[in-house]
Structure formats: structure tokens, C-alpha cells
Design an enzyme around this catalytic site. Sequence first.
Site: not given
Ligand code: S3P
Length: 434
Positions: A25-26, A30, A97, A125, A171, A317, A348
Site C-alpha cells: 500500500k505505501s 508513492r 492518512g 486524525r 508520512q 502497522d 489501536r
Molecule cells: C505510512 C506510514 C506510517 C504507517 C502508515 C503508512 C506511509 O504512518 O502507519 O500505515 O506509507 O508512509 P506514520 O508515518 O504516521 O507512522
Amino acid sequence: MMNNTSLIINSSKELIGDIMIPGDKSITHRAIILGSLCSGKVIISNGLFSEDCLKTISCFKQMGVEIKTNDCSIEIIGKGLRSLIAPKEILDTGNSGTLARLLSGILSCQNFDSSINGDESLNSRPMKRIIDPLTSLGAIIKSKDYKLPISFKASNSLIPIAYKSPIPSAQIKSCLLLAALFIDGESVISEETKTRDHTERLLKYLGYPFEVNDKAIVIRGNGSLSARAIDIPSDISSAAFFIVAALITQGSDILLTNIGTNPLRTGIIDVLIAMGADIKLIKNRLIGDEPVSDIRIKYSRLNSINISGKIISRLIDELPILFIACAICDGTSTINDIKELRYKESDRILSMETGLKKLGIDVTSTENSISIIGGSINGGIIDSFGDHRVAMSFLIAGLVSKKPITVRNTENINTSFPTFIDILREQNIDIYKI
Ligand code: S3P
């Protein structure tokens, strides 16, 4: 994300064979974002088609980027860094997020006004963590109580970034890195605790120049990104549910192929191995600039664990599913330094503590920690609190539960792992909707 679909799961026999985990997903977020800023055609393969990533596609389409999808790939015709146009409507970032925060970095630096909104969970959030540093560059951002919806004023002349994040967050780092692409001069972004570096790896893969010295990234704006095919590894965060499923279900022996094993994401494997898990990484290789392995997992008796500090950001995560492993293993596990978990798709610590207690597990928590006394899982009715990872964690607990587990509000699983239930069914696990 709240809804009414409940799932019931019954205890199961062993999990066996190869399991295909979908794309990361991350990295998919990107790839869509940076692909949209490239000059030329970018074909993304093994990208994740989950609700979160579909929102990213839709946001960039609304800003004039040509993006087509078919069953297995995403094709983007990028027109360069400065090619985005004003969206006609407010951009919907759904439950994501990552999308909201990364997109904010880009929207702060455009020559048009824009706004973003999210669903009920995302709108609660914290966004101060990105609004503050972006505002200090000169971005004009309006929000109520530092929450979504937020709006961005057109701005052409931001000052370079010199920022060290007090919160370990990829993030925040990625939001600022993306903003830095549009800012004249040299930006320096650093972090106390290293977090996932997918943005940096993809920037490098697409030929964008920057330097990394110790923990600081030094990057100049207005460079260019070269269009290249991007192959996405499968998601270790999704794999983690099946890693734990195999470890706790007697007789299991599974192989997960093509899993992203970026060292800033593999904390879950290190911790489970320290608990006694039989996990082997094989065929270690690179896909693009990302490490990938096949992972073989066999049923193992697990011992309790105490963890804290820098490991947490390497498994942030995976903590909900780790709590399930702790609930089933022998002894008391204590996990410290996890306050950030309170700001995810749900709180969580609270969601997991509430659910585990309903299943008969002894749990105590503080603002920043949780202690779980391993025991046996009774059945019960659990609320996911609209959180995909909480929902999937309790469904996996159902594999070893004495009585069925019902998990309420499970549609959210589609935000990250749309094939989760199909995979359980392929393994002949008794799971059904009510
Ligand atoms: C992510 C960073 C993490 C993670 C989120 C995905 C990302 O969040 O918990 O599910 O893709 O950069 P944080 O940067 O708030 O820790």
C-alpha cells in the site's frame, strides 16, 4: 470507516501452500504520486487496487493526470513536475492518512487553490504534524482544529525546508520531501528515528537527485523525474496477518512469495523470530530499489516478548496482529513506546484492548504501552471500530478460538487488503458474512 457488515469465523485446521499477498500500500501510493509527476509513461505492476490507493488515482486524475487501470497494472502518462491543474472539486482522500498527508505536501506548493476531505475516521486524525512544518515554509493552509477538511491557497514562493520531525513518521517525512520537490533551493529533512524510506527509494529509482547523510536528506527542488516501469513488492503489512495465522494454527506450513522486506518494515519478522517463530526468508532479491524475499512460515510455539524503542517504527502497522500473537503465546508480553498507535485509523491500543478483553485475555495499558497475558481465546463479538487492521487481527484470532468470533464493521478491510477473505476461503477456513 463505519458500516454494518459483520463476519463470523470458526476455528480452523492448518494453513498450507502458497499464498499470494497483494501489492504494498505505501509503495503503491508513492508510485501513483511520483508517477504522476514524471515526464512520460509509467506502468505500475502489482500495484494495490484497494480503496485507499484508488483514492490516490482519483485525486491525481482530478488534477489532470491521465491514468488508466486494467486488471493487473496502472498506466500513468505524466507531464512533469509542474503539470498539475486545479481540481474542480474538493479532493476526497477517503480513509487514507498516507494520501492526505503526502498530498498536502504537494498541494501546499501549487499555483492553484485546493481542498482535501476524508471519511469520519480520517477527519478525526491529527494533521497539525504536517500543517505546522508546511506553514513554517510559507504555505497558507486553513483547517478547523488542525483536522480535515483542510484547504490550501495557491503559493509560488516557499522557503526551503530545514525540519527535524519530533514524531517518528514516514508520512511527515514524505509530505515534506514531496513539498521540497517544488521549492527552489536546498531543503534538509531529518528524523530522529528512521522510518520507512519508500519515498527516497522511489525518488532515486526515478532519477531524482538528492543526498542522504546520516539521518538527513538533502534535496533541491525543480529537478525532474524520469518515467520508468515500477514493479511493486507484495505488502509485508498484509503478509503479517498470514504469518501470524500460520504460526498459531497447528500443522501450518505456508510460503508467501515476493514480499517486500525493506529493513525499515521487517520489525515484525525480527520480533516473531525472537518469540520462537519458524520463519525463513529465501530468494532475497531487489525489485526496483526495494528488497524482496519469499517467506516460509511453519507453526511454532511462541514465547512472550518485551519490546520498546526504535523497533516500534519498524512494525508500527503490524502491532495489532502482534498483540494477537502475544495473546496466544506463553507468558506476559509488554510493548512500550506505542503512543502513535492512538492516532491510527482507530485508537489501536483501545480497540485491541477492548476486543482482547472480550475474548477473555488479560490486558492492561497505559497511554504509551500495553501488557498482554497469553491465554486461550474464547469466542465473542468484537467491534473493529472502523479499523481494517483491527478487523483482520481479530479474524485471525478466530482461527484458534474455542468458539466463533464475530467481527463487526468489516467493510474497511477493503481499504488495504481486498482479497483477505478470499484467501481465508481458499484455505478452507469457515468465514461468512451476516
Ligand atoms: C505510512 C506510514 C506510517 C504507517 C502508515 C503508512 C506511509 O504512518 O502507519 O500505515 O506509507 O508512509 P506514520 O508515518 O504516521 O507512522
